[in-house]
Scaffold this motif. Structure first.
Motif, short mmCIF file in Angstrom:
data_model
loop_
_atom_site.label_atom_id
_atom_site.label_comp_id
_atom_site.label_asym_id
_atom_site.label_seq_id
_atom_site.Cartn_x
_atom_site.Cartn_y
_atom_site.Cartn_z
N MET A 1 8.19 12.34 18.39
CA MET A 1 9.33 13.25 18.52
C MET A 1 9.05 14.60 17.85
O MET A 1 9.49 15.64 18.32
CB MET A 1 10.57 12.62 17.92
CG MET A 1 11.82 13.49 18.02
SD MET A 1 13.27 12.71 17.32
CE MET A 1 14.45 14.03 17.49
N TYR A 2 8.31 14.58 16.73
CA TYR A 2 8.06 15.84 16.03
C TYR A 2 7.21 16.79 16.87
O TYR A 2 7.29 18.02 16.71
CB TYR A 2 7.45 15.62 14.64
CG TYR A 2 6.10 14.94 14.62
CD1 TYR A 2 4.93 15.67 14.78
CD2 TYR A 2 5.99 13.58 14.39
CE1 TYR A 2 3.69 15.07 14.74
CE2 TYR A 2 4.75 12.96 14.35
CZ TYR A 2 3.60 13.70 14.52
OH TYR A 2 2.38 13.10 14.48
N LYS A 3 6.40 16.24 17.78
CA LYS A 3 5.61 17.12 18.64
C LYS A 3 6.51 17.94 19.56
O LYS A 3 6.23 19.10 19.86
CB LYS A 3 4.61 16.29 19.45
CG LYS A 3 3.50 15.66 18.60
CD LYS A 3 2.46 14.98 19.45
CE LYS A 3 1.35 14.41 18.57
NZ LYS A 3 0.28 13.76 19.37
N LYS A 4 7.63 17.32 20.01
CA LYS A 4 8.57 18.05 20.85
C LYS A 4 9.27 19.14 20.04
O LYS A 4 9.50 20.25 20.55
CB LYS A 4 9.59 17.10 21.44
CG LYS A 4 10.56 17.78 22.42
CD LYS A 4 11.53 16.79 23.02
CE LYS A 4 12.39 17.46 24.09
NZ LYS A 4 13.10 18.65 23.60
N LEU A 5 9.61 18.83 18.78
CA LEU A 5 10.22 19.85 17.92
C LEU A 5 9.32 21.07 17.81
O LEU A 5 9.77 22.22 17.92
CB LEU A 5 10.48 19.28 16.53
CG LEU A 5 11.61 18.27 16.35
CD1 LEU A 5 11.68 17.83 14.90
CD2 LEU A 5 12.93 18.84 16.80
N ASP B 1 9.15 23.05 21.03
CA ASP B 1 10.36 23.85 21.24
C ASP B 1 10.38 25.10 20.38
O ASP B 1 10.87 26.15 20.80
CB ASP B 1 11.60 23.00 20.93
CG ASP B 1 11.84 21.92 21.97
OD1 ASP B 1 11.25 22.01 23.07
OD2 ASP B 1 12.61 20.98 21.68
N LYS C 1 15.84 22.91 13.85
CA LYS C 1 15.98 22.14 15.09
C LYS C 1 16.87 20.91 14.95
O LYS C 1 17.48 20.47 15.92
CB LYS C 1 14.60 21.72 15.61
CG LYS C 1 13.64 22.86 15.87
CD LYS C 1 14.20 23.86 16.87
CE LYS C 1 14.38 23.29 18.25
NZ LYS C 1 14.85 24.31 19.21
N GLU C 2 16.92 20.33 13.74
CA GLU C 2 17.70 19.11 13.53
C GLU C 2 18.54 19.24 12.26
O GLU C 2 18.38 18.48 11.30
CB GLU C 2 16.77 17.89 13.43
CG GLU C 2 16.00 17.56 14.69
CD GLU C 2 16.90 16.98 15.78
OE1 GLU C 2 18.06 16.62 15.48
OE2 GLU C 2 16.44 16.89 16.93
N PHE D 1 14.28 10.56 9.72
CA PHE D 1 13.63 11.01 10.94
C PHE D 1 12.59 10.02 11.48
O PHE D 1 12.35 9.98 12.69
CB PHE D 1 12.90 12.35 10.71
CG PHE D 1 13.80 13.53 10.52
CD1 PHE D 1 14.37 14.18 11.60
CD2 PHE D 1 14.06 14.03 9.25
CE1 PHE D 1 15.18 15.29 11.43
CE2 PHE D 1 14.87 15.14 9.06
CZ PHE D 1 15.43 15.77 10.16
#
Length: 283
Positions: free
Chosen positions: A1-5, A8, A149-150, A176
């Protein structure tokens, strides 16, 4: 998931154009100080900041250095690359807005860690110790991405975090499933920074997990621990040090030597914070 963050946010924060041009030049065997100076001069504000750093207590060179060619010749080409990255860092990451972090406090801590790591590295005989400054300066940038982002989950992590060096790090793992170290390391991979930056970001809280740059990661782990308990700007006197004991043993520095280093850090910090992040007030 952190790769998507990171994917983005990579459109929001990117390496400065001057740094990218320097990387291109450094790949050519014919590059010299004048070539590099010409590229940096395209950004007058950056050129001014670099000359201020070179003439500050950070280096302590005798006599005033007034032109970039001379500065590059004295510091070295690859050292200049690190300085460009460091000098433009605050501009790059200040583009990530967040209500969850005090940015002056963030940059105070980052600069303190970078300077402490550099001086620790010099005392330990670490080759190219100045690279530790840039790596230390950038070790926590993954936090800025998480906060941006979160924010809801980041707030939960902040509320769960114990007042220790690695309190937030462990709270992030719980909330996370990954940490600001994972996020920072992924950003540096995307940016294609040298691998030392990736490992420092990934493992500065767990230096025993470092693969290829264990000494550098260990030094920045120690610097982070020292700064968390000593830096006035952090104002977290309740923070108890959790430095990995083996790291302190590797440095072979006595308590007296560590105190001397911290005294020198304070002197350099007053100069460097005004250059790296000129809009950050002294706390």
């Amino acid at each position: 998931m952190y790769k998507k963050l990171v994917a983005d946010v990579s459109t929001l924060v990117s390496l400065p154009e001057v740094y990218l041009r320097l990387q291109d030049l450094l790949e050519k065997s014919t590059t010299d100080a004048k070539n590099l100076g010409d590229v940096i001069s395209l950004d007058p504000a950056l050129a001014t900041r670099l000359l201020k750093i070179v003439n500050s207590s950070f280096y302590g060179f005798p006599g005033k250095i007034e032109d970039l060619d001379r500065a590059i010749t004295i510091t070295g080409i690859h050292e200049l690359e690190n300085l460009v990255l460091a000098a433009s860092a605050s501009d790059v990451f200040d583009k990530i807005p967040s209500e969850l972090i005090d940015m002056p406090c963030f940059w105070h801590h980052s600069v303190y860690v970078g300077i402490t790591a550099k001086l620790l590295g010099k005392h330990c005989g670490f080759e190219h110790a100045e690279r530790l400054f840039a790596a230390g300066l950038l070790h926590d940038v993954g936090q800025l991405i998480l906060f941006n982002k979160e924010p809801d989950l980041a707030r939960q992590a902040l509320e769960k975090a114990l007042p220790t060096d690695d309190g937030l790090y462990h709270a992030e793992q719980e909330v996370f499933g990954f940490t600001h170290g994972d996020v920072g390391a992924e950003l540096f991979r995307v940016w294609q920074l040298p691998a030392i930056f990736v490992e420092v970001a990934a493992f500065h809280h767990e230096p025993n997990h470092a693969i290829n740059f264990s000494s550098a990661v260990g030094i920045i782990h120690l610097a982070n621990s020292l700064v968390n308990t000593e830096e006035p700007a952090r104002n977290i006197t309740e923070c108890s040090s959790t430095c990995v004991p083996e790291v302190l043993n590797i440095t072979r520095l006595s308590e007296s030597e560590l105190n001397d280093i911290l005294t020198e850090v304070e002197v350099q910090f007053q100069d460097v914070i005004k250059i790296i992040s000129p809009n950050t007030p002294l706390l």
